[in-house]
Write a protein that holds these residues in place. Structure first.
Motif, PDB file in Angstrom:
ATOM      1  N   ARG A   1       0.826  -1.204   0.000  1.00  0.00           N
ATOM      2  CA  ARG A   1       0.000   0.000   0.000  1.00  0.00           C
ATOM      3  C   ARG A   1       0.864   1.259   0.000  1.00  0.00           C
ATOM      4  O   ARG A   1       0.398   2.341  -0.336  1.00  0.00           O
ATOM      5  N   HIS A   2       2.116   1.108   0.418  1.00  0.00           N
ATOM      6  CA  HIS A   2       3.033   2.249   0.496  1.00  0.00           C
ATOM      7  C   HIS A   2       4.204   2.132  -0.480  1.00  0.00           C
ATOM      8  O   HIS A   2       4.698   3.145  -0.977  1.00  0.00           O
ATOM      9  N   PHE A   3       4.631   0.899  -0.756  1.00  0.00           N
ATOM     10  CA  PHE A   3       5.778   0.669  -1.653  1.00  0.00           C
ATOM     11  C   PHE A   3       5.404  -0.463  -2.606  1.00  0.00           C
ATOM     12  O   PHE A   3       5.201  -1.592  -2.168  1.00  0.00           O
ATOM     13  N   ARG A   4       5.330  -0.142  -3.889  1.00  0.00           N
ATOM     14  CA  ARG A   4       4.845  -1.136  -4.848  1.00  0.00           C
ATOM     15  C   ARG A   4       5.781  -2.329  -4.970  1.00  0.00           C
ATOM     16  O   ARG A   4       5.357  -3.439  -5.310  1.00  0.00           O
ATOM     17  N   ASP A   5       7.077  -2.109  -4.693  1.00  0.00           N
ATOM     18  CA  ASP A   5       8.043  -3.194  -4.747  1.00  0.00           C
ATOM     19  C   ASP A   5       9.284  -2.793  -3.951  1.00  0.00           C
ATOM     20  O   ASP A   5       9.331  -1.704  -3.358  1.00  0.00           O
ATOM     21  N   ARG A   6      10.252  -3.664  -3.939  1.00  0.00           N
ATOM     22  CA  ARG A   6      11.468  -3.429  -3.160  1.00  0.00           C
ATOM     23  C   ARG A   6      12.209  -2.191  -3.647  1.00  0.00           C
ATOM     24  O   ARG A   6      12.771  -1.428  -2.856  1.00  0.00           O
ATOM     25  N   ARG A   7      12.213  -1.966  -4.956  1.00  0.00           N
ATOM     26  CA  ARG A   7      12.900  -0.794  -5.507  1.00  0.00           C
ATOM     27  C   ARG A   7      12.264   0.497  -5.016  1.00  0.00           C
ATOM     28  O   ARG A   7      12.953   1.468  -4.697  1.00  0.00           O
ATOM     29  N   ALA A   8      10.936   0.513  -4.952  1.00  0.00           N
ATOM     30  CA  ALA A   8      10.255   1.706  -4.457  1.00  0.00           C
ATOM     31  C   ALA A   8      10.610   1.959  -2.994  1.00  0.00           C
ATOM     32  O   ALA A   8      10.751   3.120  -2.571  1.00  0.00           O
ATOM     33  N   LEU A   9      10.771   0.895  -2.242  1.00  0.00           N
ATOM     34  CA  LEU A   9      11.177   1.032  -0.839  1.00  0.00           C
ATOM     35  C   LEU A   9      12.579   1.623  -0.748  1.00  0.00           C
ATOM     36  O   LEU A   9      12.832   2.531   0.055  1.00  0.00           O
ATOM     37  N   LEU A  10      13.504   1.128  -1.577  1.00  0.00           N
ATOM     38  CA  LEU A  10      14.870   1.645  -1.566  1.00  0.00           C
ATOM     39  C   LEU A  10      14.901   3.112  -1.970  1.00  0.00           C
ATOM     40  O   LEU A  10      15.646   3.913  -1.373  1.00  0.00           O
ATOM     41  N   ASP A  11      14.101   3.481  -2.969  1.00  0.00           N
ATOM     42  CA  ASP A  11      14.026   4.886  -3.389  1.00  0.00           C
ATOM     43  C   ASP A  11      13.546   5.766  -2.231  1.00  0.00           C
ATOM     44  O   ASP A  11      14.106   6.840  -1.981  1.00  0.00           O
ATOM     45  N   ALA A  12      12.497   5.302  -1.550  1.00  0.00           N
ATOM     46  CA  ALA A  12      11.939   6.078  -0.439  1.00  0.00           C
ATOM     47  C   ALA A  12      12.939   6.177   0.707  1.00  0.00           C
ATOM     48  O   ALA A  12      13.062   7.228   1.348  1.00  0.00           O
ATOM     49  N   LEU A  13      13.648   5.101   0.952  1.00  0.00           N
ATOM     50  CA  LEU A  13      14.641   5.094   2.027  1.00  0.00           C
ATOM     51  C   LEU A  13      15.773   6.063   1.705  1.00  0.00           C
ATOM     52  O   LEU A  13      16.232   6.821   2.577  1.00  0.00           O
ATOM     53  N   ALA A  14      16.224   6.069   0.458  1.00  0.00           N
ATOM     54  CA  ALA A  14      17.293   6.979   0.045  1.00  0.00           C
ATOM     55  C   ALA A  14      16.820   8.430   0.112  1.00  0.00           C
ATOM     56  O   ALA A  14      17.550   9.311   0.591  1.00  0.00           O
ATOM     57  N   LEU A  15      15.605   8.687  -0.362  1.00  0.00           N
ATOM     58  CA  LEU A  15      15.072  10.047  -0.322  1.00  0.00           C
ATOM     59  C   LEU A  15      14.949  10.546   1.109  1.00  0.00           C
ATOM     60  O   LEU A  15      15.326  11.684   1.427  1.00  0.00           O
ATOM     61  N   ASP A  16      14.446   9.698   1.991  1.00  0.00           N
ATOM     62  CA  ASP A  16      14.320  10.061   3.393  1.00  0.00           C
ATOM     63  C   ASP A  16      15.692  10.371   3.996  1.00  0.00           C
ATOM     64  O   ASP A  16      15.848  11.333   4.756  1.00  0.00           O
ATOM     65  N   GLY A  17      16.688   9.563   3.627  1.00  0.00           N
ATOM     66  CA  GLY A  17      18.038   9.803   4.128  1.00  0.00           C
ATOM     67  C   GLY A  17      18.595  11.136   3.676  1.00  0.00           C
ATOM     68  O   GLY A  17      19.171  11.891   4.483  1.00  0.00           O
ATOM     69  N   PHE A  18      18.420  11.458   2.402  1.00  0.00           N
ATOM     70  CA  PHE A  18      18.909  12.746   1.891  1.00  0.00           C
ATOM     71  C   PHE A  18      18.176  13.914   2.549  1.00  0.00           C
ATOM     72  O   PHE A  18      18.785  14.945   2.853  1.00  0.00           O
ATOM     73  N   GLN A  19      16.894  13.763   2.764  1.00  0.00           N
ATOM     74  CA  GLN A  19      16.138  14.842   3.405  1.00  0.00           C
ATOM     75  C   GLN A  19      16.629  15.085   4.820  1.00  0.00           C
ATOM     76  O   GLN A  19      16.759  16.238   5.261  1.00  0.00           O
ATOM     77  N   ARG A  20      16.924  14.029   5.547  1.00  0.00           N
ATOM     78  CA  ARG A  20      17.459  14.168   6.903  1.00  0.00           C
ATOM     79  C   ARG A  20      18.847  14.790   6.882  1.00  0.00           C
ATOM     80  O   ARG A  20      19.160  15.673   7.694  1.00  0.00           O
ATOM     81  N   LEU A  21      19.685  14.346   5.959  1.00  0.00           N
ATOM     82  CA  LEU A  21      21.019  14.917   5.837  1.00  0.00           C
ATOM     83  C   LEU A  21      20.940  16.397   5.481  1.00  0.00           C
ATOM     84  O   LEU A  21      21.654  17.233   6.063  1.00  0.00           O
ATOM     85  N   ASN A  22      20.078  16.734   4.539  1.00  0.00           N
ATOM     86  CA  ASN A  22      19.946  18.127   4.113  1.00  0.00           C
ATOM     87  C   ASN A  22      19.449  19.026   5.242  1.00  0.00           C
ATOM     88  O   ASN A  22      19.895  20.173   5.372  1.00  0.00           O
ATOM     89  N   ARG A  23      18.536  18.506   6.070  1.00  0.00           N
ATOM     90  CA  ARG A  23      18.075  19.289   7.213  1.00  0.00           C
ATOM     91  C   ARG A  23      19.217  19.535   8.193  1.00  0.00           C
ATOM     92  O   ARG A  23      19.367  20.646   8.724  1.00  0.00           O
ATOM     93  N   ALA A  24      20.027  18.512   8.414  1.00  0.00           N
ATOM     94  CA  ALA A  24      21.167  18.666   9.324  1.00  0.00           C
ATOM     95  C   ALA A  24      22.160  19.684   8.793  1.00  0.00           C
ATOM     96  O   ALA A  24      22.699  20.511   9.540  1.00  0.00           O
ATOM     97  N   MET A  25      22.387  19.644   7.478  1.00  0.00           N
ATOM     98  CA  MET A  25      23.320  20.591   6.860  1.00  0.00           C
ATOM     99  C   MET A  25      22.762  22.009   6.897  1.00  0.00           C
ATOM    100  O   MET A  25      23.478  22.972   7.190  1.00  0.00           O
ATOM    101  N   ALA A  26      21.477  22.147   6.609  1.00  0.00           N
ATOM    102  CA  ALA A  26      20.857  23.475   6.623  1.00  0.00           C
ATOM    103  C   ALA A  26      20.866  24.064   8.027  1.00  0.00           C
ATOM    104  O   ALA A  26      21.138  25.257   8.215  1.00  0.00           O
ATOM    105  N   ASP A  27      20.571  23.240   9.015  1.00  0.00           N
ATOM    106  CA  ASP A  27      20.600  23.711  10.405  1.00  0.00           C
ATOM    107  C   ASP A  27      22.004  24.153  10.796  1.00  0.00           C
ATOM    108  O   ASP A  27      22.182  25.164  11.481  1.00  0.00           O
ATOM    109  N   ALA A  28      23.014  23.386  10.349  1.00  0.00           N
ATOM    110  CA  ALA A  28      24.398  23.741  10.662  1.00  0.00           C
ATOM    111  C   ALA A  28      24.800  25.040   9.989  1.00  0.00           C
ATOM    112  O   ALA A  28      25.463  25.891  10.591  1.00  0.00           O
ATOM    113  N   ALA A  29      24.385  25.208   8.734  1.00  0.00           N
ATOM    114  CA  ALA A  29      24.722  26.430   7.996  1.00  0.00           C
ATOM    115  C   ALA A  29      24.068  27.650   8.619  1.00  0.00           C
ATOM    116  O   ALA A  29      24.579  28.769   8.504  1.00  0.00           O
TER     117      ALA A  29
END
Length: 201
Positions: free
Chosen positions: A48-76
């Protein structure tokens, strides 16, 4: 059907479980069926949230980048001189990379896939963009010597601090602490960038 299946944060739960699985056992061991078992839901529920394993990996990677970007923006956004803010973003990147080594590897791998989504590619540029903007702002304010391309300077800085993280996760710092290695790298980068006295006052 289990109560967990109806919980509104199932997607977030699956992402958390997937990240733990990647950190513990690597990407190859990641399975939607196992995640369903771990979340105590039916094997079909994750679809219902991830059509397949690849979609899960994409979402996991996107979530990771968003968290990293927030940390970088907060630091800046840290108050203070360019010197202090530059050290903050370098430390934020190295900390995230060391604490999430397996996830970071997944993030960059998925980002460079030929069919990576536009959202993922854009998010993958966020950490470098934070450094570019900080350097450009400092050049405009006279805190950093003008003339050099801020994108080139940021790329060199990014490569350097990523290298520190890679050495740390590979246990190749020969007894030097991550903090000490990061500080030494930043010292050299600041000299190369051309920090003026104004930036240190």
């Amino acid at each position: 059907m289990s109560a967990a299946y109806h919980h509104e944060n199932l997607r977030e739960t699956l992402l958390e479980l997937a990240e733990r699985s990647v950190q513990r056992s690597g990407v190859e061991a990641l399975s939607l069926r196992q995640l369903a078992r771990d979340a105590n839901v039916s094997h079909a529920a994750p679809a219902r949230h991830f059509r397949d394993r690849r979609a899960l990996l994409d979402a996991l990677a996107l979530d990771g980048f968003q968290r990293l970007n927030r940390a970088m923006a907060d630091a800046a956004a840290t108050p203070g001189t360019f010197d202090a803010r530059f050290r903050a973003i370098a430390s934020a990147y190295v900390t995230f990379a060391v604490d999430n080594a397996a996830l970071l590897g997944l993030m960059y791998t998925v980002k460079h896939e030929a069919d990576a989504s536009d959202a993922l590619v854009e998010a993958g540029r966020g950490s470098l963009r934070a450094a570019v903007e900080l350097i450009a702002e400092a050049q405009a304010a006279g805190a950093v010597t003008a003339g050099d391309d801020p994108e080139r300077l940021a790329l060199v800085a990014f490569a350097s601090v990523h290298g520190v993280a890679a050495l740390a996760t590979g246990d190749l710092l020969d007894g030097v602490s991550v903090a000490e290695a990061t500080d030494a790298t930043v010292d050299l980068l600041l000299r190369a960038i051309g920090v003026t006295q104004t930036a240190r006052d």
